[in-house]
Motif scaffolding. Structure first.
Motif, PDB file in Angstrom:
ATOM      1  N   LEU A1079      40.227  26.293  43.799  1.00 16.64           N
ATOM      2  CA  LEU A1079      38.975  25.746  44.306  1.00 16.64           C
ATOM      3  C   LEU A1079      37.978  26.894  44.358  1.00 16.64           C
ATOM      4  N   ALA A1080      36.794  26.612  43.782  1.00 20.43           N
ATOM      5  CA  ALA A1080      35.803  27.687  43.731  1.00 20.43           C
ATOM      6  C   ALA A1080      35.327  28.012  45.130  1.00 20.43           C
ATOM      7  N   PRO A1081      34.980  29.239  45.359  1.00 19.49           N
ATOM      8  CA  PRO A1081      34.538  29.602  46.717  1.00 19.49           C
ATOM      9  C   PRO A1081      33.134  29.049  47.023  1.00 19.49           C
ATOM     10  N   LEU A1082      32.417  28.782  45.987  1.00 15.27           N
ATOM     11  CA  LEU A1082      31.116  28.163  46.251  1.00 15.27           C
ATOM     12  C   LEU A1082      31.290  26.661  46.126  1.00 15.27           C
ATOM     13  N   GLN A1083      31.022  25.998  47.205  1.00 15.12           N
ATOM     14  CA  GLN A1083      31.249  24.558  47.195  1.00 15.12           C
ATOM     15  C   GLN A1083      29.910  23.850  47.117  1.00 15.12           C
ATOM     16  N   TRP A1084      29.838  23.076  46.084  1.00 13.36           N
ATOM     17  CA  TRP A1084      28.573  22.349  45.885  1.00 13.36           C
ATOM     18  C   TRP A1084      28.792  20.899  46.247  1.00 13.36           C
ATOM     19  N   ASP A1085      27.912  20.413  47.078  1.00  5.00           N
ATOM     20  CA  ASP A1085      27.963  18.993  47.409  1.00  5.00           C
ATOM     21  C   ASP A1085      26.639  18.363  47.003  1.00  5.00           C
ATOM     22  N   VAL A1086      26.800  17.319  46.262  1.00  8.07           N
ATOM     23  CA  VAL A1086      25.561  16.618  45.839  1.00  8.07           C
ATOM     24  C   VAL A1086      25.557  15.245  46.527  1.00  8.07           C
ATOM     25  N   VAL A1087      24.506  14.973  47.149  1.00 11.43           N
ATOM     26  CA  VAL A1087      24.390  13.683  47.845  1.00 11.43           C
ATOM     27  C   VAL A1087      23.239  12.890  47.221  1.00 11.43           C
ATOM     28  N   VAL A1088      23.591  11.748  46.735  1.00 13.42           N
ATOM     29  CA  VAL A1088      22.566  10.871  46.156  1.00 13.42           C
ATOM     30  C   VAL A1088      22.444   9.660  47.072  1.00 13.42           C
ATOM     31  N   ASN A1089      21.206   9.416  47.414  1.00 12.64           N
ATOM     32  CA  ASN A1089      20.983   8.240  48.257  1.00 12.64           C
ATOM     33  C   ASN A1089      21.798   8.280  49.533  1.00 12.64           C
ATOM     34  N   GLY A1090      21.986   9.512  50.019  1.00  9.55           N
ATOM     35  CA  GLY A1090      22.771   9.638  51.246  1.00  9.55           C
ATOM     36  C   GLY A1090      24.259   9.468  51.026  1.00  9.55           C
ATOM     37  N   ASP A1100      24.572   3.943  42.813  1.00 10.55           N
ATOM     38  CA  ASP A1100      23.626   2.860  42.479  1.00 10.55           C
ATOM     39  C   ASP A1100      22.249   3.177  43.062  1.00 10.55           C
ATOM     40  N   CYS A1101      21.310   2.779  42.347  1.00  9.60           N
ATOM     41  CA  CYS A1101      19.960   2.883  42.916  1.00  9.60           C
ATOM     42  C   CYS A1101      19.062   1.802  42.282  1.00  9.60           C
ATOM     43  N   LYS A1102      17.964   1.632  42.825  1.00 10.08           N
ATOM     44  CA  LYS A1102      17.068   0.571  42.321  1.00 10.08           C
ATOM     45  C   LYS A1102      15.918   1.185  41.566  1.00 10.08           C
ATOM     46  N   VAL A1103      15.626   0.531  40.551  1.00 12.35           N
ATOM     47  CA  VAL A1103      14.488   1.012  39.750  1.00 12.35           C
ATOM     48  C   VAL A1103      13.270   0.976  40.633  1.00 12.35           C
ATOM     49  N   VAL A1107      14.994   8.053  44.759  1.00 11.88           N
ATOM     50  CA  VAL A1107      16.400   8.377  45.077  1.00 11.88           C
ATOM     51  C   VAL A1107      16.456   9.811  45.605  1.00 11.88           C
ATOM     52  N   PRO A1108      16.791   9.963  46.870  1.00  7.92           N
ATOM     53  CA  PRO A1108      16.864  11.345  47.376  1.00  7.92           C
ATOM     54  C   PRO A1108      18.134  12.050  46.824  1.00  7.92           C
ATOM     55  N   LEU A1109      17.901  13.251  46.452  1.00  6.93           N
ATOM     56  CA  LEU A1109      18.996  14.073  45.883  1.00  6.93           C
ATOM     57  C   LEU A1109      19.140  15.336  46.720  1.00  6.93           C
ATOM     58  N   GLU A1110      20.256  15.496  47.200  1.00  4.17           N
ATOM     59  CA  GLU A1110      20.466  16.650  48.098  1.00  4.17           C
ATOM     60  C   GLU A1110      21.601  17.512  47.527  1.00  4.17           C
ATOM     61  N   VAL A1111      21.322  18.772  47.386  1.00  7.42           N
ATOM     62  CA  VAL A1111      22.368  19.707  46.889  1.00  7.42           C
ATOM     63  C   VAL A1111      22.661  20.712  48.004  1.00  7.42           C
ATOM     64  N   LYS A1112      23.920  20.725  48.342  1.00  5.55           N
ATOM     65  CA  LYS A1112      24.296  21.603  49.457  1.00  5.55           C
ATOM     66  C   LYS A1112      25.289  22.661  48.935  1.00  5.55           C
ATOM     67  N   LEU A1113      25.012  23.880  49.256  1.00  8.89           N
ATOM     68  CA  LEU A1113      25.913  24.969  48.837  1.00  8.89           C
ATOM     69  C   LEU A1113      26.577  25.578  50.073  1.00  8.89           C
ATOM     70  N   THR A1114      27.886  25.543  50.047  1.00 13.20           N
ATOM     71  CA  THR A1114      28.626  26.206  51.138  1.00 13.20           C
ATOM     72  C   THR A1114      29.328  27.417  50.522  1.00 13.20           C
ATOM     73  N   ASN A1115      29.071  28.502  51.149  1.00 10.62           N
ATOM     74  CA  ASN A1115      29.655  29.752  50.613  1.00 10.62           C
ATOM     75  C   ASN A1115      30.968  30.071  51.324  1.00 10.62           C
ATOM     76  N   HIS A1116      32.067  29.957  50.548  1.00 13.78           N
ATOM     77  CA  HIS A1116      33.373  30.333  51.115  1.00 13.78           C
ATOM     78  C   HIS A1116      33.801  31.714  50.657  1.00 13.78           C
ATOM     79  N   SER A1117      32.966  32.304  49.781  1.00 16.33           N
ATOM     80  CA  SER A1117      33.351  33.633  49.282  1.00 16.33           C
ATOM     81  C   SER A1117      33.033  34.682  50.326  1.00 16.33           C
ATOM     82  N   LYS A1118      33.363  35.876  49.978  1.00 15.70           N
ATOM     83  CA  LYS A1118      33.229  36.928  50.990  1.00 15.70           C
ATOM     84  C   LYS A1118      31.847  37.570  50.967  1.00 15.70           C
ATOM     85  N   CYS A1168      19.204  21.998  49.735  1.00 17.20           N
ATOM     86  CA  CYS A1168      17.862  21.757  49.207  1.00 17.20           C
ATOM     87  C   CYS A1168      17.744  20.285  48.789  1.00 17.20           C
ATOM     88  N   VAL A1169      16.668  19.763  49.017  1.00 17.81           N
ATOM     89  CA  VAL A1169      16.508  18.316  48.860  1.00 17.81           C
ATOM     90  C   VAL A1169      15.403  18.034  47.851  1.00 17.81           C
TER      91      VAL A1169
END
Lengths: 1220, 139
Positions: A1079-1090, A1100-1103, A1107-1118, A1168-1169
């Motif tokens: 598992l990479a030490p940098l964990q990326w979480d992408v949240v679409v539409n919550g 799913d989203c509606k035309v 659509v909110p896009l949220e990218v979250k980076l968690t640093n597990h590295s040293k 970042c959103v």
């Protein structure tokens, strides 16, 4: 006589034959002698005890009259005989008396020839109870006097027991005593008697000496001469001279007896002259001998008899006195020289004083021998004078012995052997041989002496004797032993090789054996025969060995031989003869207990194990003492109550099979129960190991002293210390208190396999054949077969060094249950189940890496849309297995070995700190089951997951199925290779326990790294859980089937899998794969539409909706990472390889399509959103890319760290609004 | 000429003994054994006088009815004994001497053999044949 001797010198034939032949010979000779000789006219019984000084004695016969108890008579005889020398009061001369209790009248007839042969006195001893008996007794006395009547000077009668009137009367010739115990004045009486004899003697001497020359001198003659002189002219000069000469000689004798040595010498000299002139050889010889005797008496006052020690001092003293007396008696006479010419031819001068010689008349020592020789040569002319000649020889030998002239003495003796005495009785022969032997001994010729003694011994049992005297024979034979340098103590023979005259010694031993047997003492003959066999073994021929052993067996069947000392009646002790050469023992070695029974000292309990011999821990001075080597204590220990062994290397020197019975150990120190063995050694065997066993019954130090055997019916105790040829490495060993004993049995068959590194001995071992990955249960039953309770049990195992990489625990068990049953009573047993799990390397070896490289699958590459399809594609084409080399490589059977050690203890031994080890070798042949020929990874649709691709190769001959966790079974035919894909969540290796700092500091970083890899691989493997099952057998391949244990065949009938097992990927995974799985030490979480989104999730989203896009980076590295710039690129996949990135019209960003993430510190996160707006319906993908400008930063980090999921968003038709 | 030839070790045990009438070997054993008494006596008698110039040849040890026994002692106290038939008058002292000399030479050869252990019985073939020659010569 000489014939006889020659007979005895012959060897070879058995003794019986020898004797019977002797008999034949003896008879012939006897007949011959009868014809030749007139037996009664000669003196037939020689007195071998005579010596030169006997010439000066007077002979007194002491005899019993009527019934006199023998012991009483000899008591009186001894008292009488003590008066051997009487000093005559007036004349200051000494009279010597020779007593005989037995004397032949025939010998007495030679009294004129040599006066000391004449019986001049008679003392009779008688018992008389009452006065009535007296006349009868008196008559008897007178008749006895008659026997010697002609020569007697005087006689006495000693009457014992008579009291009363008769006893009162005073008689000079009779003395009365009340009893044998009450006769205080016997000696006095005898002295008086001797004095009276002296008076007669003196008167006779004077009478003869003063014969007028004119008177007619009677002719003295010996018995056999008498008829020769009948009718001879008595007036001839020759005859007269003969008479004179003989008379002179006679007077000389009388003078000598009367103690007038000088006179005697003179008379003898004159007699010699006279007799020589008339060639009267017999009497000349006598005169010469008389001269010799007188000279000997003068020269050797100590006497020449050698034996009569009691007489010597008084004699010496008396002699000196006599010499003195002689001088005093004839003062001044010494200087007068005899002029032989002055002797008148026709008479003997009355006054001897004028003819007296000085001391020079006496012969010199050399002359004595010369004269003896001459005398004997004269005697030799007369057959009938054999006894005289023989006695003269004996006397001469005695003189020579005193002069220490052995050579000449032996000449005399040699001559004496040849003197024929006519028919001798056997007894006389024995006596003669004995005396010859004695005389030879006297002159130091011990061998010759032994020879004659042996002849005498043989004579004792000559067949002519009606009652052979085996006892006497045996006794005489024993006396010959020193002459043959033979001792009957076997110890004298233990020092090296025997050096002796074996041929004669053996003969003697044979004779001893025979004599003792005939004596009726079989024990003795067994002892002698044993001795013969033991000491003369090297000299016995094969035939003789057989004969000797046969007769020994015959004897022992009646009287078994033992180890007791045999004491003979005469005090000689015969030491026991241990058969240390039957068989010969070359070495003795105490053996350690078998490995499973060997006791070990508990390590913790030091101290009492340390030797406290010396206060120094180390000393360069080593006490080198060879003797101590045998007593050296041996390192190992024996255990009380357990069978202990001693190994002897023996060999049989006999030319036939040797049966040794009751062979056991002789020990000291502790109570030891020896368990005797019987063995049979082939003829002339080489070294042969023999193990003697026994059980020590108590604890302590035991010393093995020797061994016990029973061979040919003779039991012997052979002590090692008496056998220098036996090599031993020490004989003392410690016996420790008893310990329990365990017997181990297993559910698996025992194997004959020795474990490859056989540096250790094992109690037992099992072997099993398993497929790689298979697990087998082994049930071990431990039974207490000893007599002690088992109190402790410990089990350890050690895998033998193997080149194979082993994964997981090979042997595992649970001891709790077994321990709960302790203590284990004797006879009880406990079981222990051990799991044997073999998991070797499943990798396919070298080929694996190459394949991976070929493939070139890169994790950073684009996602492959449908990896599963690819997985199922058989790989057989790409990796053909036709080549033989690779096939054999896979089929190679590997082995795995381990040793299980069961440490147990109990009983008294445990208290002392001892325990025992039982070892079980486990030998497993591992057949390969499946191989992972290739391993690779594919990213899964989710970024947190991944596909592990394994190319599985079935190397067995059987069809098998492979299944992983959550996966379907994959059927693999024999030698088939297929790919299996397993979806796995990526691993977070950080959760693995970190090695503690201490360990890190001291261990090799490389090792540490390996360990880390290993742990990671284990973690992966445990989640995979790949198993295989063999479900069917291909019976056609016979060769393989044989190797499969029977158990499997039984199972074949049921539907169960024949074998099942695991397959481990641990060895397969390499660094690259591991990295992908991590598992990479940098964990990326992408949240679409919550909603959190990953690759396989379609959002799913509606035309028309943002659509909110949220990218979250968690640093597990040293380290802190970032800042990063991300660009979102939308595209459409037409599923035909065409991807349309030209979507400006379809998708629009609300705000920037680029996200900026600031530096993220470890364990922190940053979000970042942004937002998107889909203008049309359809399936869209969003690819989040890093902006080029941030690449500089990103390059420093591995690309796998930036595994951002690509988003799949389905834009749906917005619900038609009422207004639109 | 000789009926029995014996070599006796210093310690008085036989190193070699051979006699012509084999069936009566033990008789010669006894003859030779008893002759050692005389040998010892002669050695001790001479030994006192002059140990160095000792004559090795001991001469006639003793005559028996049938045989004459001669002795010889080497400087190392090894004894040689030759028994000859007394009926054989052709043998003079000189012949006996030369026999002993030959015997001594042959014995020396045996001792020179590096494989011979002093004290062992003599099993040399050369020695044996030499002895045989001495025995056969006349008889």
């Amino acid at each position: 006589m000489t014939r006889d001797i020659k007979e005895f010198m012959r060897g070879g034939e058995p003794l019986d034959d020898l004797i019977s032949e002797l008999l034949e010979h003896g008879e012939k000779e006897a007949l011959l002698e009868l014809v030749l000789l007139r037996a009664h006219e000669e003196m037939s019984v020689p007195d071998y005890m005579q010596c030169a000084e006997d010439h000066q004695t007077v002979l007194v016969v002491v005899q019993p009259v009527g019934i006199v108890p023998e012991d009483q008579f000899f008591r009186i005889y001894k008292r009488i005989a003590s008066v051997a020398q009487v000093s005559i009061r007036d004349s200051q001369r000494n009279l010597y008396i020779r007593y005989r209790h037995h004397y032949l009248p025939e010998n007495n007839e030679w009294g004129d020839f040599q006066t000391h042969r004449k019986v001049v006195g008679l003392i009779s001893v008688t018992t008389c109870r009452s006065a009535k008996e007296w006349p009868q007794t008196s008559d008897r006395f007178y008749s006895q006097k008659e026997v010697f009547g002609a020569t007697l000077y005087d006689s006495r009668l000693l009457v014992f027991g008579l009291q009363g009137e008769i006893a009162e009367q005073q008689r000079t010739d009779v003395a009365f005593y009340s009893s044998y115990d009450d006769c205080p004045d016997v000696e006095k009486r005898v002295e008086d008697f001797v004095e009276s004899i002296f008076i007669v003697l003196e008167s006779k001497r004077l009478d003869r000496a003063t014969d007028k020359s004119g008177d007619k001198i009677p002719l003295l003659c010996v018995p056999f001469e008498k008829k020769d002189f009948v009718g001879l002219d008595t007036d001839s000069r020759h005859y007269k001279k003969r008479c004179q000469g003989r008379m002179r000689k006679h007077v000389g004798d009388l003078c000598l007896q009367a103690g007038m040595l000088q006179d005697a010498l003179v008379h003898y000299h004159m007699a010699v002259e006279l007799l020589r002139s008339v060639n009267d050889f017999l009497w000349l010889g006598a005169a010469l001998e008389g001269l010799c005797s007188a000279s000997v008496i003068f020269h050797y006052p100590g006497g020449t008899a050698g034996k009569a020690a009691g007489r010597k001092p008084s004699l010496a003293q008396g002699q000196a006195q006599a010499a003195d007396a002689g001088k005093r008696h004839r003062p001044g006479a010494q200087e007068v020289l005899i002029d032989p010419g002055a002797l008148t031819a026709n008479g003997i001068s009355a006054d001897t004083s004028s003819e007296i010689g000085r001391a020079k008349n006496c012969l010199s020592p050399e002359d004595i021998i010369e004269k003896y020789k001459e005398a004997i040569s004269y005697y030799g002319k007369y057959k009938n004078a054999g006894v005289i000649e023989l006695e003269a020889c004996v006397k001469a030998v005695r003189v020579l012995a005193v002069q220490k002239r052995a050579m000449e003495a032996s000449d005399f003796l040699q001559n004496a052997v040849y003197i024929n005495l006519g028919q001798l009785s056997e007894e006389e022969k024995i006596q003669r041989y004995s005396i010859l032997s004695e005389l030879y001994d006297l002159i130091g010729f011990h061998r010759k002496s032994a020879f004659f003694k042996r002849v005498a011994a043989m004579q004792c049992v000559a067949p002519t004797i009606p009652e052979p005297g085996w006892r006497a024979c045996y006794k005489l034979l024993l006396e010959t032993l020193p002459g043959y340098s033979l001792s009957l103590d076997p110890k004298d023979f233990s020092k090296g090789t025997h050096r002796g005259w074996a041929a004669v010694q053996m003969r003697l031993l044979h004779e001893l054996v025979y004599a003792s047997r005939r004596m009726g003492n079989p024990g003795l003959s067994v002892r002698h025969l044993s001795f013969l066999l033991q000491t003369m073994l090297d000299f016995l021929s094969d035939q003789e060995k057989k004969e000797v052993t046969q007769s020994l067996e015959n004897y022992t069947s009646k009287c078994p031989g033992g180890m007791e000392v045999i004491t003979l009646p005469d005090g000689l002790k015969l030491a026991p003869v241990p058969f240390s050469k039957l068989p010969i023992v070359r070495s003795a070695k105490l053996l350690d207990l078998p490995i499973s029974l060997r006791p070990h000292k508990q390590k913790g309990l030091l101290g009492n194990n340390m030797s406290t011999k010396s206060p120094f821990i180390y000393s360069p001075i080593i006490m080198h003492n060879r003797g101590e080597e045998r007593n050296k204590k041996i390192e190992f220990q024996w255990v009380q109550g357990d069978v202990c062994e001693v190994q002897l290397m023996v060999y049989n020197p006999m030319p036939f099979e040797l049966r040794v019975e009751h062979m056991g150990l002789l020990t000291s120190g502790v109570e030891f129960e020896s368990l005797p063995a019987a063995l049979s050694l082939p003829a002339e065997s080489g070294l042969y190991p023999v193990t003697l066993v026994g059980v020590p019954r108590t604890a302590g130090n035991i010393t093995v002293n020797g061994y016990h055997t029973s061979v040919f019916g003779v039991t012997s105790d052979c002590l090692l210390e008496g056998l220098p040829s036996v090599r031993t490495s020490g004989c003392m060993v410690e016996v420790i208190p008893s310990l329990p004993r365990l017997q181990l049995s297993t559910s698996l068959p025992r194997s004959a396999h020795a474990l490859q590194p056989s540096k250790e001995e094992l109690s037992s071992s099992v072997s099993v054949q398993l497929f790689n990955g298979e697990t087998q249960q082994l049930t071990i039953t431990l039974e207490n077969i000893g007599s002690e309770d088992l109190e402790t049990l410990e089990v350890t195992s050690k895998t033998c060094n193997t080149k194979e990489k082993l994964f997981g625990e090979f042997l595992s068990w649970d001891l709790e249950e077994a321990v709960s049953q302790l203590p284990l009573k004797p006879g009880q047993s406990v079981t222990l189940t051990v799991n044997i799990k073999v998991r070797l390397d499943f990798s396919g070896g070298e080929n694996l890496l190459q394949d991976l490289n070929d493939d070139g699958i890169s994790m950073t590459g684009l996602p492959i849309s449908s990896p599963l399809r690819q997985v199922l594609k058989p790989r057989a084409e790409t990796k053909p297995l036709g080549s033989e080399s690779s096939k054999t490589d896979y089929n190679h059977i590997k082995t795995l070995e381990a040793v299980m050690t069961f440490k147990y203890s109990g009983g008294a031994g445990k208290v002392e700190g001892y325990y025992r080890d039982l070892t079980l070798g486990v030998h497993v042949d591992i057949e390969p089951s499946v191989f992972f020929t290739r391993v690779s990874t594919l990213p899964a649709t989710r970024t947190r997951q991944c596909h592990l691709l394994l190319d599985v190769f079935n190397s067995t001959e059987h069809e098998l199925t492979v299944s992983a966790k959550n996966n379907q079974d994959l059927v693999l035919h024999a030698s088939e290779c297929q790919r299996i894909a397993i979806q796995v969540a990526k691993f977070d290796f950080d959760t693995l326990p970190q090695p503690d700092q201490e360990a890190v500091r001291y261990t090799n970083p490389k090792l540490l790294e390996e360990e880390r890899l290993h742990a990671q691989a284990f973690m992966i493997n445990s989640t995979l859980g790949i198993t295989w099952n063999i479900i069917s057998f291909v019976v056609g391949v016979v060769g393989r089937c044989i190797q499969i244990p029977i158990r499997r065949h039984l199972d074949a009938t049921s539907g169960d899998p024949l074998a099942r097992g695991e397959a481990s990927v641990e060895g397969v995974l390499n660094q690259l794969v591991l990295e992908h799985l991590q598992l990479a030490p940098l964990q990326w979480d992408v949240v679409v539409n919550g909603k959190p989104c990953d690759c396989d999730i379609i959002a799913d989203c509606k035309v028309g909706d943002a659509v909110p896009l949220e990218v979250k980076l968690t640093n597990h590295s040293k380290n802190a990472v970032g800042p990063f710039a991300l660009t979102v690129v939308p595209f459409q996949d037409y599923q035909n390889g065409v991807q349309n990135y030209d979507l400006q019209d379809a998708v629009t960003f609300i705000g920037s399509n680029t996200f900026y993430i600031d530096t993220v510190n470890p364990t922190e996160n940053s979000v970042c959103v942004g937002a998107l707006l889909f203008l049309f319906t359809g399936d869209f993908y969003l690819n989040i890319k890093f902006q080029d400008d941030s690449a500089g930063q990103g390059k420093a980090l591995p690309p796998s760290w930036f595994g951002l999921p690509s988003l799949h968003i389905k834009a749906l038709e917005a619900p038609i609004e009422a207004g639109a | 000429m000789a009926v029995c030839i014996a070599v006796i070790a210093k310690e008085n045990y036989p190193l070699y003994i051979r006699s012509v009438p084999i069936q009566n070997e033990l008789k010669f054993h006894y003859t030779v054994h008893t002759s050692l008494d005389v040998v010892e006596e002669k050695i001790s008698a001479v030994g006192k006088a002059m140990a160095d110039q000792r004559e090795l040849y001991l001469g006639l040890l003793y005559p028996t009815e049938d045989y004459k026994v001669y002795g010889y002692v080497t400087n190392s106290k090894v004894k040689f004994v030759i028994v000859v038939d007394s009926s054989n008058t052709s043998l003079r002292d000189n012949e006996i001497r030369s026999m002993f000399r030959k015997l001594h030479n042959s014995f020396t050869d045996v001792m020179c053999n590096p494989f011979y252990n002093p004290g062992d019985t003599i099993q040399s073939k050369a020695f044996d044949s030499m002895v045989s020659a001495m025995m056969v010569q006349v008889s």
